[in-house]
Scaffold this active site. Structure first.
Site, PDB file in Angstrom:
ATOM      1  N   CYS A  10      66.604  45.789 -25.662  1.00 60.09           N
ATOM      2  CA  CYS A  10      67.121  46.222 -26.964  1.00 60.09           C
ATOM      3  C   CYS A  10      68.581  46.659 -26.879  1.00 60.09           C
ATOM      4  O   CYS A  10      69.115  46.891 -25.804  1.00 60.09           O
ATOM      5  CB  CYS A  10      66.287  47.334 -27.579  1.00 60.09           C
ATOM      6  SG  CYS A  10      64.594  46.857 -27.937  1.00 60.09           S
ATOM      7  N   LEU A  32      64.151  43.582 -28.523  1.00 58.85           N
ATOM      8  CA  LEU A  32      63.304  42.868 -27.580  1.00 58.85           C
ATOM      9  C   LEU A  32      61.926  43.490 -27.766  1.00 58.85           C
ATOM     10  O   LEU A  32      61.707  44.644 -27.409  1.00 58.85           O
ATOM     11  CB  LEU A  32      63.792  43.053 -26.142  1.00 58.85           C
ATOM     12  CG  LEU A  32      62.926  42.418 -25.062  1.00 58.85           C
ATOM     13  CD1 LEU A  32      62.915  40.891 -25.212  1.00 58.85           C
ATOM     14  CD2 LEU A  32      63.431  42.809 -23.682  1.00 58.85           C
ATOM     15  N   ILE A  47      58.373  44.702 -27.236  1.00 58.22           N
ATOM     16  CA  ILE A  47      57.542  44.969 -26.069  1.00 58.22           C
ATOM     17  C   ILE A  47      56.262  45.691 -26.469  1.00 58.22           C
ATOM     18  O   ILE A  47      55.173  45.216 -26.202  1.00 58.22           O
ATOM     19  CB  ILE A  47      58.311  45.779 -25.000  1.00 58.22           C
ATOM     20  CG1 ILE A  47      59.486  44.964 -24.487  1.00 58.22           C
ATOM     21  CG2 ILE A  47      57.399  46.191 -23.862  1.00 58.22           C
ATOM     22  CD1 ILE A  47      60.418  45.699 -23.561  1.00 58.22           C
ATOM     23  N   ILE A  48      56.366  46.850 -27.109  1.00 58.93           N
ATOM     24  CA  ILE A  48      55.178  47.651 -27.417  1.00 58.93           C
ATOM     25  C   ILE A  48      54.508  47.174 -28.703  1.00 58.93           C
ATOM     26  O   ILE A  48      53.358  46.796 -28.698  1.00 58.93           O
ATOM     27  CB  ILE A  48      55.530  49.149 -27.498  1.00 58.93           C
ATOM     28  CG1 ILE A  48      55.912  49.647 -26.103  1.00 58.93           C
ATOM     29  CG2 ILE A  48      54.361  49.960 -28.041  1.00 58.93           C
ATOM     30  CD1 ILE A  48      56.314  51.089 -26.035  1.00 58.93           C
ATOM     31  N   ASN A  69      66.649  52.616 -28.536  1.00 56.61           N
ATOM     32  CA  ASN A  69      66.531  51.711 -27.408  1.00 56.61           C
ATOM     33  C   ASN A  69      65.816  52.464 -26.300  1.00 56.61           C
ATOM     34  O   ASN A  69      66.252  53.535 -25.892  1.00 56.61           O
ATOM     35  CB  ASN A  69      67.919  51.278 -26.927  1.00 56.61           C
ATOM     36  CG  ASN A  69      67.871  50.458 -25.658  1.00 56.61           C
ATOM     37  OD1 ASN A  69      66.887  49.793 -25.361  1.00 56.61           O
ATOM     38  ND2 ASN A  69      68.942  50.507 -24.887  1.00 56.61           N
ATOM     39  N   GLY A  70      64.710  51.918 -25.817  1.00 50.39           N
ATOM     40  CA  GLY A  70      64.034  52.549 -24.704  1.00 50.39           C
ATOM     41  C   GLY A  70      62.544  52.623 -24.895  1.00 50.39           C
ATOM     42  O   GLY A  70      61.949  51.825 -25.623  1.00 50.39           O
ATOM     43  N   GLU A  71      61.961  53.610 -24.220  1.00 55.46           N
ATOM     44  CA  GLU A  71      60.518  53.802 -24.295  1.00 55.46           C
ATOM     45  C   GLU A  71      60.208  55.275 -24.107  1.00 55.46           C
ATOM     46  O   GLU A  71      60.745  55.927 -23.214  1.00 55.46           O
ATOM     47  CB  GLU A  71      59.832  52.990 -23.187  1.00 55.46           C
ATOM     48  CG  GLU A  71      58.330  53.081 -23.212  1.00 55.46           C
ATOM     49  CD  GLU A  71      57.659  52.258 -22.123  1.00 55.46           C
ATOM     50  OE1 GLU A  71      56.436  52.406 -21.963  1.00 55.46           O
ATOM     51  OE2 GLU A  71      58.345  51.480 -21.432  1.00 55.46           O
ATOM     52  N   ASP A  83      56.628  53.293 -30.553  1.00 52.50           N
ATOM     53  CA  ASP A  83      57.062  54.630 -30.171  1.00 52.50           C
ATOM     54  C   ASP A  83      58.195  55.118 -31.067  1.00 52.50           C
ATOM     55  O   ASP A  83      58.386  56.322 -31.226  1.00 52.50           O
ATOM     56  CB  ASP A  83      57.430  54.703 -28.690  1.00 52.50           C
ATOM     57  CG  ASP A  83      58.389  53.635 -28.210  1.00 52.50           C
ATOM     58  OD1 ASP A  83      58.742  52.733 -28.987  1.00 52.50           O
ATOM     59  OD2 ASP A  83      58.780  53.689 -27.026  1.00 52.50           O
TER      60      ASP A  83
END
Length: 168
Positions: free
Chosen positions: A2, A51, A53-54, A76-78, A101
């Site tokens: 991301c 991007l 993902i989750i 951006n991140g998790e 998230d």
């Protein structure tokens, strides 16, 4: 991976449309989706490259508006512990439309505020959060600065992004 980017002017400006060019440079970070939010009156623009993902659905699209419409975020991140935080918020009556998230992060901020929520988050992240009520921009990173967030001033504008090339 991301990518996020944004512009905040001290006065409204037609240069807010530069956000499109900024996020186009971040295309390799997020080939799955992109989004832009501009508030011309307040002089704020946020952009995002995704991007997936989750949450692979459109419920994870960004920029994302909070349930109360107070906050707009690019993230951006998790958040590794977002399921635990989500469970806590569900007990308080929150209903989520997706499984991202980012949505949980926004609900946490609406429930506990920015600073208390940041203390609860365990993960790697960088985000820009615009408060529509107080006209305040929050830029935040995880404790170790794992996700990049560059920022600087150009004329009367604050510019920020996941990569320096987006600020050029």
């Amino acid at each position: 991976m991301c990518g996020i980017a944004g512009i905040v002017f001290s006065n409204s400006s037609s240069k807010l449309n530069d956000i499109e060019e900024m996020i186009s440079t971040l295309q390799p970070r997020g080939p799955d989706d992109h989004g832009i939010w501009i508030n011309q009156e307040k002089g704020v623009a946020l952009g995002f490259r995704r991007l997936s993902i989750i949450d692979l659905s459109q419920a994870g699209h960004q920029p994302m508006l909070s349930a109360s419409k107070r906050f707009m975020i690019v993230f951006n991140g998790e958040i590794y512990n977002f399921k635990e935080i989500s469970a806590e918020l569900l007990q308080q009556g929150w209903v989520f439309r997706g499984h991202s998230d980012t949505e949980v992060l926004l609900a946490a901020i609406e429930t506990w505020g920015v600073h208390k929520s940041l203390n609860k988050f365990n993960g790697m992240f960088a985000f820009a959060l615009w408060d529509n009520q107080d006209d305040v921009l929050y830029l935040a990173r995880d404790r170790f600065g794992e996700k990049p967030l560059y920022w600087g001033w150009s004329e009367n504008a604050l510019l920020f992004a996941s990569e320096l090339k987006a600020i050029k």
